[in-house]
Design a protein around this motif. Structure first.
Motif, PDB file in Angstrom:
ATOM      1  N   TYR A 105      -9.446  -3.734   3.183  1.00  0.00           N
ATOM      2  CA  TYR A 105      -8.873  -3.822   1.899  1.00  0.00           C
ATOM      3  C   TYR A 105      -9.688  -3.768   0.419  1.00  0.00           C
ATOM      4  N   PHE A 113      -7.734   1.957   3.984  1.00  0.00           N
ATOM      5  CA  PHE A 113      -6.764   0.705   3.878  1.00  0.00           C
ATOM      6  C   PHE A 113      -5.822   0.574   5.367  1.00  0.00           C
ATOM      7  N   SER A 118     -11.252  -0.163  -0.217  1.00  0.00           N
ATOM      8  CA  SER A 118     -10.408   0.611  -0.329  1.00  0.00           C
ATOM      9  C   SER A 118      -9.842   0.470  -2.001  1.00  0.00           C
ATOM     10  N   LEU A 119      -9.891  -0.712  -2.437  1.00  0.00           N
ATOM     11  CA  LEU A 119      -9.377  -0.958  -3.723  1.00  0.00           C
ATOM     12  C   LEU A 119     -10.434  -0.980  -4.641  1.00  0.00           C
ATOM     13  N   LYS A 151      -6.866   5.602   1.416  1.00  0.00           N
ATOM     14  CA  LYS A 151      -5.545   5.142   2.108  1.00  0.00           C
ATOM     15  C   LYS A 151      -5.904   5.161   3.261  1.00  0.00           C
ATOM     16  N   ALA A 199       1.064  -1.285   0.125  1.00  0.00           N
ATOM     17  CA  ALA A 199       0.074   0.067   0.146  1.00  0.00           C
ATOM     18  C   ALA A 199       0.829   1.122  -0.013  1.00  0.00           C
TER      19      ALA A 199
END
Length: 121
Positions: free
Chosen positions: A86, A38, A89-90, A35, A22
């Motif tokens: 995760y 994450f 956020s992705l 961010k 990251a």
């Protein structure tokens, strides 16, 4: 005990790898709010990876099923809580935020089980 130490090691190894990925690979990809999401997943993964080492230590002192159950709760929490953050956020799919509290409940259950064990001992 070796099982929980091994599992804790895997979780911590992955925490370092995911965090480094990251920090370096996603720094120009994720927005600042994503961010933070994450990083929250990584932080909780590390905290509860350490909790697995606590479970390992406690399991060396007792054969209590409460301690084993706590370990499984921590593992479930890591997968569900951190994993959903995760993915959120992705992917940007906000629905994953609805999954995150289930992982949080698993973390709470793990700590509660250790507390129950402690007060019964």
């Amino acid at each position: 005990m070796n099982f929980w130490v091994g599992l804790g090691s895997v979780v911590m190894f992955l925490g370092v790898a995911i965090g480094a990925f990251a920090a370096h690979g996603l720094k120009n990809v994720l927005s600042d709010p994503m961010k933070i999401i994450f990083e929250t997943g990584v932080r909780y993964q590390f905290i509860h990876g350490l909790a697995l080492f606590v479970v390992a230590w406690l399991s060396s002192r007792t054969a209590s099923s409460l301690i084993s159950a706590a370990g499984w709760c921590f593992l479930a929490g890591i997968v569900i809580f951190s994993g959903s953050l995760y993915v959120l956020s992705l992917s940007g799919v906000k629905a994953w935020g609805a999954v995150t509290p289930v992982g949080g409940l698993a973390f709470l259950a793990g700590w509660a089980l250790i507390g129950i064990w402690a007060f019964q001992a």
